[in-house]
Structures are given as C-alpha cells and as structure tokens.
Write a protein that holds these residues in place. Structure first.
Motif, PDB file in Angstrom:
ATOM      1  N   ILE A   1       0.833  -1.218   0.000  1.00  0.00           N
ATOM      2  CA  ILE A   1       0.000   0.000   0.000  1.00  0.00           C
ATOM      3  C   ILE A   1       0.869   1.271   0.000  1.00  0.00           C
ATOM      4  O   ILE A   1       0.442   2.310   0.483  1.00  0.00           O
ATOM      5  N   GLY A   2       2.069   1.169  -0.582  1.00  0.00           N
ATOM      6  CA  GLY A   2       2.965   2.329  -0.656  1.00  0.00           C
ATOM      7  C   GLY A   2       4.136   2.197   0.294  1.00  0.00           C
ATOM      8  O   GLY A   2       4.450   1.102   0.775  1.00  0.00           O
ATOM      9  N   GLY A   3       4.794   3.332   0.572  1.00  0.00           N
ATOM     10  CA  GLY A   3       5.904   3.355   1.509  1.00  0.00           C
ATOM     11  C   GLY A   3       5.430   3.819   2.869  1.00  0.00           C
ATOM     12  O   GLY A   3       4.259   4.156   3.062  1.00  0.00           O
ATOM     13  N   THR A   4       6.338   3.867   3.827  1.00  0.00           N
ATOM     14  CA  THR A   4       5.943   4.302   5.171  1.00  0.00           C
ATOM     15  C   THR A   4       5.572   5.779   5.202  1.00  0.00           C
ATOM     16  O   THR A   4       4.745   6.204   6.005  1.00  0.00           O
ATOM     17  N   LYS A   5       6.184   6.561   4.303  1.00  0.00           N
ATOM     18  CA  LYS A   5       5.945   8.011   4.285  1.00  0.00           C
ATOM     19  C   LYS A   5       4.959   8.441   3.199  1.00  0.00           C
ATOM     20  O   LYS A   5       4.568   9.601   3.143  1.00  0.00           O
ATOM     21  N   ASN A   6       4.619   7.523   2.305  1.00  0.00           N
ATOM     22  CA  ASN A   6       3.683   7.882   1.233  1.00  0.00           C
ATOM     23  C   ASN A   6       2.702   6.753   0.974  1.00  0.00           C
ATOM     24  O   ASN A   6       2.694   6.125  -0.073  1.00  0.00           O
ATOM     25  N   ILE A   7       1.868   6.497   1.961  1.00  0.00           N
ATOM     26  CA  ILE A   7       0.888   5.415   1.861  1.00  0.00           C
ATOM     27  C   ILE A   7      -0.218   5.793   0.874  1.00  0.00           C
ATOM     28  O   ILE A   7      -0.537   6.971   0.686  1.00  0.00           O
ATOM     29  N   ASN A   8      -0.780   4.785   0.244  1.00  0.00           N
ATOM     30  CA  ASN A   8      -1.884   4.983  -0.693  1.00  0.00           C
ATOM     31  C   ASN A   8      -3.198   4.752   0.068  1.00  0.00           C
ATOM     32  O   ASN A   8      -3.602   3.618   0.309  1.00  0.00           O
ATOM     33  N   ILE A   9      -3.827   5.837   0.441  1.00  0.00           N
ATOM     34  CA  ILE A   9      -5.028   5.756   1.280  1.00  0.00           C
ATOM     35  C   ILE A   9      -6.163   5.022   0.585  1.00  0.00           C
ATOM     36  O   ILE A   9      -6.888   4.237   1.202  1.00  0.00           O
ATOM     37  N   ASP A  10      -6.316   5.231  -0.734  1.00  0.00           N
ATOM     38  CA  ASP A  10      -7.384   4.552  -1.471  1.00  0.00           C
ATOM     39  C   ASP A  10      -7.183   3.043  -1.484  1.00  0.00           C
ATOM     40  O   ASP A  10      -8.144   2.269  -1.356  1.00  0.00           O
ATOM     41  N   LYS A  11      -5.930   2.619  -1.639  1.00  0.00           N
ATOM     42  CA  LYS A  11      -5.636   1.175  -1.613  1.00  0.00           C
ATOM     43  C   LYS A  11      -5.976   0.571  -0.258  1.00  0.00           C
ATOM     44  O   LYS A  11      -6.519  -0.529  -0.168  1.00  0.00           O
ATOM     45  N   ILE A  12      -5.648   1.324   0.784  1.00  0.00           N
ATOM     46  CA  ILE A  12      -5.938   0.831   2.137  1.00  0.00           C
ATOM     47  C   ILE A  12      -7.442   0.719   2.357  1.00  0.00           C
ATOM     48  O   ILE A  12      -7.938  -0.293   2.870  1.00  0.00           O
ATOM     49  N   LYS A  13      -8.177   1.719   1.937  1.00  0.00           N
ATOM     50  CA  LYS A  13      -9.629   1.694   2.099  1.00  0.00           C
ATOM     51  C   LYS A  13     -10.250   0.527   1.354  1.00  0.00           C
ATOM     52  O   LYS A  13     -11.192  -0.103   1.828  1.00  0.00           O
ATOM     53  N   ALA A  14      -9.705   0.236   0.161  1.00  0.00           N
ATOM     54  CA  ALA A  14     -10.235  -0.864  -0.653  1.00  0.00           C
ATOM     55  C   ALA A  14     -10.046  -2.217   0.026  1.00  0.00           C
ATOM     56  O   ALA A  14     -10.822  -3.153  -0.207  1.00  0.00           O
ATOM     57  N   LEU A  15      -9.046  -2.321   0.890  1.00  0.00           N
ATOM     58  CA  LEU A  15      -8.791  -3.573   1.611  1.00  0.00           C
ATOM     59  C   LEU A  15      -9.766  -3.781   2.773  1.00  0.00           C
ATOM     60  O   LEU A  15      -9.860  -4.864   3.322  1.00  0.00           O
ATOM     61  N   GLN A  16     -10.463  -2.720   3.145  1.00  0.00           N
ATOM     62  CA  GLN A  16     -11.460  -2.747   4.221  1.00  0.00           C
ATOM     63  C   GLN A  16     -10.923  -3.376   5.513  1.00  0.00           C
ATOM     64  O   GLN A  16     -11.505  -4.328   6.055  1.00  0.00           O
ATOM     65  N   PRO A  17      -9.827  -2.819   6.022  1.00  0.00           N
ATOM     66  CA  PRO A  17      -9.239  -3.401   7.240  1.00  0.00           C
ATOM     67  C   PRO A  17     -10.074  -3.104   8.482  1.00  0.00           C
ATOM     68  O   PRO A  17     -10.735  -2.072   8.579  1.00  0.00           O
ATOM     69  N   ASP A  18     -10.000  -4.025   9.434  1.00  0.00           N
ATOM     70  CA  ASP A  18     -10.629  -3.807  10.738  1.00  0.00           C
ATOM     71  C   ASP A  18      -9.719  -2.990  11.647  1.00  0.00           C
ATOM     72  O   ASP A  18     -10.192  -2.342  12.577  1.00  0.00           O
ATOM     73  N   LEU A  19      -8.411  -3.053  11.350  1.00  0.00           N
ATOM     74  CA  LEU A  19      -7.432  -2.370  12.179  1.00  0.00           C
ATOM     75  C   LEU A  19      -6.222  -1.971  11.342  1.00  0.00           C
ATOM     76  O   LEU A  19      -5.762  -2.740  10.498  1.00  0.00           O
ATOM     77  N   ILE A  20      -5.712  -0.765  11.590  1.00  0.00           N
ATOM     78  CA  ILE A  20      -4.492  -0.284  10.945  1.00  0.00           C
ATOM     79  C   ILE A  20      -3.476   0.033  12.034  1.00  0.00           C
ATOM     80  O   ILE A  20      -3.792   0.710  13.017  1.00  0.00           O
TER      81      ILE A  20
END
Length: 245
Positions: free
Chosen positions: A44-63
């Motif tokens: 989902i990107g690097g530690t300093k440039n995460i891809n928020i849309d990719k993360i949302k698409a994964l529908q995580p319960d916890l980040i």
C-alpha cells in the motif's frame, strides 16, 4: 480480523506472533520480513507515502501505524473511517508493552511474552565489560547520527556502548570532525546503505579508528526482531572486545 501494517518491524512481529496472510492484508514496500510470507500481502505504498485509497479498498478492521515512521496527516486521514493504533517505541520498556499489547489484541499473549523474555535475555547477555565510545551514523550527505531519545541509542546503551552524541536528540546532522571522540564509528546498513567504500572515505580522516558496518535492523527494528539477533550481538561484542583488549 483484517489488519494493515504501516510499519515494517510491526509487520514482522505480527507474523512472528502467528498471524497469517489471511489476517495481514496490507503492508508497506519496506515490510520485508518474513520474506516468504510478505510477498502474498498487498503493498500500500511506503511508510511516508501510503496509498489511502488502496488501504480503504482492503477494508481493514485495524491499521497499525507509528508516530515516527508514518506521516501524521496521512494517519489522521485514515482515522476518519478506520480504527488506527499509533505506536511509539523509544525504549526497551516501550517495546515490551508494544508486544504485550499486540499479544492481547490478537489473542497471542503467551507468544508475545516468550518474545519479550527472549529479548531481555539477549540484551542481558550481550554486554561489553569496558566503556567503549561509539558514533552511530544513519545517513550520509549530510552525516546524521542518533540522539539519546531514540530506540537505537537505548539498544547501544543496553549492551554497554557509550553514544558520544548522547547529549543530542533525535537524528542530528554532524560533521566529520565531530567523530574524533569515538573509539568506534558504526555505519548502519539502513536507512542509508553504508558500504565498504564509505569506510574508506572516513578512514582518510581517521586512519587509526575502528570503522565498521553494523546491522541496522538489529539496532532499530523494534517488535520481535531483537529476539533473532542473539548470534549477531554475540559476534559484534566479540569483535569489539578483540579491538579494545
């Protein structure tokens, strides 16, 4: 529970505690351990440039994020829709409670405690008997070192080294001449990938000093990683003792 980890050492810790690729659904490109398992987890990107849309698409319960390694604004943007735990690890005690918390969150308390006990055992055994002053460099152009409020400093101190920049904080820039007081100059393998050629460059200024590459992961990766560094720390201490005797 579906988890996204924004922190390389926490990703490793989750796998070590027994989570699988079915539970860890997202990780950064810097999450490289364990190699055989992380390849099946979405990047989902690097530690300093995460891809928020990719993360949302994964529908995580916890980040899982970290105060130092991730960008505050990006983490806050995720908090609008997701449960986010922001960790902050600066001391050995912090690391103890990080593993304890992860163990409780994922019902892996017994495994987490075993890792904690192993870490304390390793750090108690890896000790230098005499006072050795070190400079630990993490970056070049400019040279950067570590202050007393960092996890690396705590590991160095725990095994008996004296950080010559202990009066500094965080990651200050320094000049070559500032290294004069050090008995040993340690060049970390990360985040800057120091190599033998960089040893030679410093040797022009300090031909009599011991200058060595050290494993950056052993000193900076909190979580479970130190529990796997017993052999490395023993070898390092042995090498240093052979220099100072």
């Amino acid at each position: 529970m579906k988890v996204v980890s924004l922190v390389p050492s926490i990703t490793e810790a989750l796998f070590d505690l027994g989570l699988t690729e079915k539970e860890i659904v997202g990780r950064t490109k810097f999450c490289i351990h364990p190699e055989e398992k992380i390849k099946n987890v979405a990047v989902i990107g690097g530690t300093k440039n995460i891809n928020i849309d990719k993360i949302k698409a994964l529908q995580p319960d916890l980040i899982l994020a970290n105060k130092e390694e991730n960008i505050k604004e990006q983490v806050e943007a995720l908090m609008d829709e997701h449960k986010v735990i922001v960790t902050n690890v600066e001391t050995i005690e912090d690391n103890y409670y990080l593993l304890k918390s992860l163990g409780k969150t994922f019902n892996k308390e017994e495994k987490a405690q075993l890792f904690n006990l192993k870490i304390y055992e390793i750090l108690n055994q890896a000790k230098i008997s005499s006072n050795v002053k070190v400079a630990y460099l993490i970056w070049k152009n400019p040279y950067m070192t570590i202050g007393s409020d960092t996890f690396i400093h705590k590991i160095l101190t725990e095994i008996g080294f004296e950080n010559i920049f202990k009066d500094k904080t965080r990651y200050p820039e320094i000049q070559t001449e500032d290294l004069a007081e050090a008995d040993i100059i340690m060049l970390s393998s990360e985040p800057f990938p120091f190599k033998e050629k960089h040893i030679e460059e410093l040797r022009e200024f300090y031909p009599e000093k011991k200058i060595m590459i050290v494993d950056g992961e052993a000193f900076s990766w909190y979580g479970t990683h130190i529990a796997k560094c017993e052999h490395y720390f023993k070898e390092l201490i042995f090498e240093v003792k052979s220099i100072i005797i």
